[in-house]
Enzyme design. Structure first.
Site, PDB file in Angstrom:
ATOM      1  CB  SER A 146     -28.985  36.754  36.698  1.00  0.00           C
ATOM      2  OG  SER A 146     -28.836  35.881  35.595  1.00  0.00           O
ATOM      3  CE1 TYR A 159     -30.061  32.559  40.427  1.00  0.00           C
ATOM      4  CE2 TYR A 159     -29.956  32.998  38.067  1.00  0.00           C
ATOM      5  CZ  TYR A 159     -29.418  33.132  39.331  1.00  0.00           C
ATOM      6  OH  TYR A 159     -28.244  33.827  39.511  1.00  0.00           O
TER       7      TYR A 159
END
Length: 246
Positions: A146, A159
Site C-alpha cells: 500500500s 496498517y
C-alpha cells in the site's frame, strides 16, 4: 508436474485477488486459490476451469493461523509440483488513532499481513528457486502492499506499519534470491475500489479510487518480465496533487 506455470493467489475470493486469478488463468497458469470461505472459491474455480482449461485447486485458509498457512503451502506444492508465482493479496485493514489503537489488533494485522507472507514464501522457496533456475520468467513473489507503507498517513499507524514491513521484506528477499531468479515485488496502490475501502471515512471519493482492473493488470504484468529484470517496488496512485498519498 504440469507443463503450465503454477500460481498461488491468496485473498482470491473477491476484488483484486479474484481479478488477478482470472487474468493468470487467461494466460495459462494453473492455480491455487485461497481465502477464508470455500463457496466463492468453488465458484471461481469452476468458472476458470470451464472457461480457460486450467487446473484450479481450492484451499480455504485462515491466514492468521501459521498451521493453516503451512497447510496451504503443502496443498499447493503437492497439487501442482511447482511454484512460479505467489500473489500475496490476503490482508486485513484497520484504521484508528495511534493514541488508543488496540495492541491485540496490531498483532493480528502483523500476523495476517506480514507473518503469513513470510511463512508461505519460505515454505515454497525451493519450488520458486527451481522456477528461477529453469524458466524464462523465474519465480515471482508479488505482495500487495500500500502507499500507506511508503508515506505515513493519519489513522494508519498500524496498517501502514504492516505494509512498510512487507515492502522491506520484499526488498530483502530480492537481494538474497534474485541472482538465482526469484524476485519479490511490493505492489503499492493507493485506495482501490474494493469492499475494504467502500465505507472508509475521508476525502477520497469512490470514483477517484483506483480501478481493480488496473491494479490486477499491473500485478500480472510483472509475471511477464524475464528473471533478468527486478522491480523491487511498484507504486500506483491516483491523479491529483497528493502524488504519494493513498
Amino acid at each position: 508436474m504440469s507443463a503450465n506455470p503454477a500460481a498461488l493467489v491468496t485473498g482470491a475470493s473477491r476484488g483484486i485477488g479474484r481479478e488477478i486469478a482470472r487474468r493468470l488463468a487467461v494466460e495459462g497458469h494453473d492455480l491455487t486459490v485461497s481465502a477464508r470461505g470455500r463457496e466463492p472459491l468453488d465458484a471461481l474455480a469452476a468458472e476458470l476451469e470451464s472457461e480457460h482449461g486450467v487446473k484450479v485447486v481450492v484451499a480455504p485458509t485462515d491466514m492468521s493461523s501459521t498451521d493453516d498457512v503451512h497447510a496451504l503451502a503443502e496443498a499447493h506444492a503437492t497439487a501442482h509440483g511447482r511454484t512460479d508465482v505467489i500473489v500475496l493479496n490476503a490482508g486485513m485493514g484497520a484504521i484508528g488513532a495511534f493514541a488508543d489503537f488496540p495492541v491485540r489488533r496490531l498483532e493480528k494485522l502483523f500476523a495476517i499481513n506480514v507473518r503469513s507472507a513470510y511463512v508461505l514464501t519460505q515454505d515454497l522457496l525451493p519450488q520458486l528457486r527451481e522456477a528461477g533456475r529453469s524458466t524464462h520468467h523465474g519465480g515471482k513473489v508479488l505482495a500487495i502492499a500500500s502507499t500507506t507503507g511508503v508515506v505515513g498517513e493519519p489513522l494508519n499507524s498500524a496498517y501502514g506499519a504492516t505494509k512498510a514491513a512487507l515492502i522491506s521484506w520484499c526488498e530483502a528477499v530480492t537481494t538474497e534470491e534474485s541472482a538465482a531468479g526469484v524476485i519479490a515485488t511490493a505492489v503499492c496502490p493507493g485506495y482501490v475500489q474494493t469492499a475494504m475501502t467502500e465505507h472508509l471515512p475521508g476525502e477520497v471519493a469512490w470514483e477517484d479510487m483506483l480501478p481493480v482492473d488496473d491494479v490486477a493488470e499491473a500485478v500480472v504484468s510483472l509475471t511477464r518480465l524475464s528473471r533478468r529484470t527486478v522491480v523491487p517496488q511498484l507504486v500506483l496512485t491516483r491523479p491529483g496533487r497528493h502524488l504519494w498519498r493513498a
